[in-house]
Design an enzyme around this catalytic site. Structure first.
Site, mmCIF file in Angstrom:
data_model
loop_
_atom_site.group_PDB
_atom_site.id
_atom_site.type_symbol
_atom_site.label_atom_id
_atom_site.label_comp_id
_atom_site.label_asym_id
_atom_site.label_seq_id
_atom_site.Cartn_x
_atom_site.Cartn_y
_atom_site.Cartn_z
ATOM 1 N N ARG A 77 93.195 56.913 53.537
ATOM 2 C CA ARG A 77 94.339 57.817 53.624
ATOM 3 C C ARG A 77 95.565 56.993 53.975
ATOM 4 N NH1 ARG A 77 93.369 62.050 50.590
ATOM 5 N NH2 ARG A 77 91.704 63.425 51.337
ATOM 6 N N ALA A 89 87.340 68.062 49.358
ATOM 7 C CA ALA A 89 88.469 68.988 49.398
ATOM 8 C C ALA A 89 89.383 68.723 48.214
ATOM 9 C CB ALA A 89 89.245 68.828 50.706
ATOM 10 N N GLU A 106 85.697 70.705 43.000
ATOM 11 C CA GLU A 106 85.918 69.571 43.894
ATOM 12 C C GLU A 106 84.606 68.972 44.394
ATOM 13 O OE1 GLU A 106 88.565 67.968 44.476
ATOM 14 O OE2 GLU A 106 90.018 69.304 43.525
ATOM 15 N N GLU A 110 84.088 65.041 43.663
ATOM 16 C CA GLU A 110 84.113 64.091 44.768
ATOM 17 C C GLU A 110 82.731 63.665 45.237
ATOM 18 O OE1 GLU A 110 86.645 65.282 47.977
ATOM 19 O OE2 GLU A 110 88.457 65.017 46.774
ATOM 20 N N GLU A 158 90.222 58.144 45.348
ATOM 21 C CA GLU A 158 88.883 58.698 45.168
ATOM 22 C C GLU A 158 87.905 57.689 44.586
ATOM 23 O OE1 GLU A 158 89.338 62.206 42.839
ATOM 24 O OE2 GLU A 158 90.072 63.413 44.515
#
Length: 218
Positions: A77, A89, A106, A110, A158
């Protein structure tokens, strides 16, 4: 200030919008915008000015396996410069897409997973003093893997996602010790732990009403 007893029925947020005198977009961002609005509180002559992030809303997923272990993903992040343990998310940025459909999408994108059973676990406003983001956390159970040939090609942050299953009690301990700080993950972990202790009686239908979902969703 005088304090009163709050009844169980009073423990609910309620819409109470104030008249807006002026509204303008002051930053047109890559993912979301910043809006400046001038409004007035009841009985106050002087207007207030607030700047906040507009947001389409988001969904998050607490996915539990057959042992009630929780799926956690680890990704970078940039605003905080950290790799964080989170739950899957994503934004409600597909026009007209129901929140449940977004959550299912999602989870596949993910974590390469699909789920047979979906429930609403908990809702929250991520930072209501500075953002319009509303987030719904779903509980997903009955997991199975997406076939290899049908898996989503992850890009950007990701692309570095690492996923695994953790004991739910260990995850609770990590939250309380300050080792997991992602708000959706922390709330989802604690909510799942509490819901499990109550025999899952607190779960709501996957399509439960969501009054807080922002107008910009979709």
């Amino acid at each position: 200030m005088e304090f009163t007893s709050i009844t169980a029925d009073q423990l609910r947020d309620r819409p109470d919008p104030r008249p807006v005198d002026e509204s303008e977009t002051v930053l047109d961002g890559a993912i979301w915008n910043v809006r400046r609005e001038t409004f007035r509180m009841a009985g106050q002559e002087k207007p207030l000015v607030r700047e906040f992030i507009t947001h389409p809303g988001a969904v998050s997923i607490v996915a539990l396996d057959e042992q009630d272990r929780i799926l956690l993903i680890n990704q970078y992040r940039h605003p905080v410069g950290m790799r964080m343990w989170e739950i899957p998310a994503g934004l409600l940025d597909v026009d007209g897409e129901p929140a449940l459909d977004a959550a299912q999408r999602e989870l596949g994108e993910e974590a390469d997973l699909v789920a047979e059973q979906w429930d609403t676990l908990v809702d929250f406003d991520n930072s209501p003093g500075s953002s319009a983001e509303a987030n719904r956390i779903f509980l997903a159970r009955g997991l199975s893997e997406v076939p290899t040939g049908d898996r989503f090609a992850r890009e950007g942050e990701e692309a570095e996602i690492v996923a695994g299953f953790a004991d739910l009690d260990d995850a609770v301990d990590a939250v309380l010790a300050g080792r997991i700080a992602s708000p959706a993950a922390a709330l989802g972990i604690m909510a799942a732990h509490t819901a499990k202790a109550r025999g899952w009686r607190t779960l709501r239908p996957a399509d439960a009403a969501w009054p807080a979902r922002p107008e910009l969703a979709g």
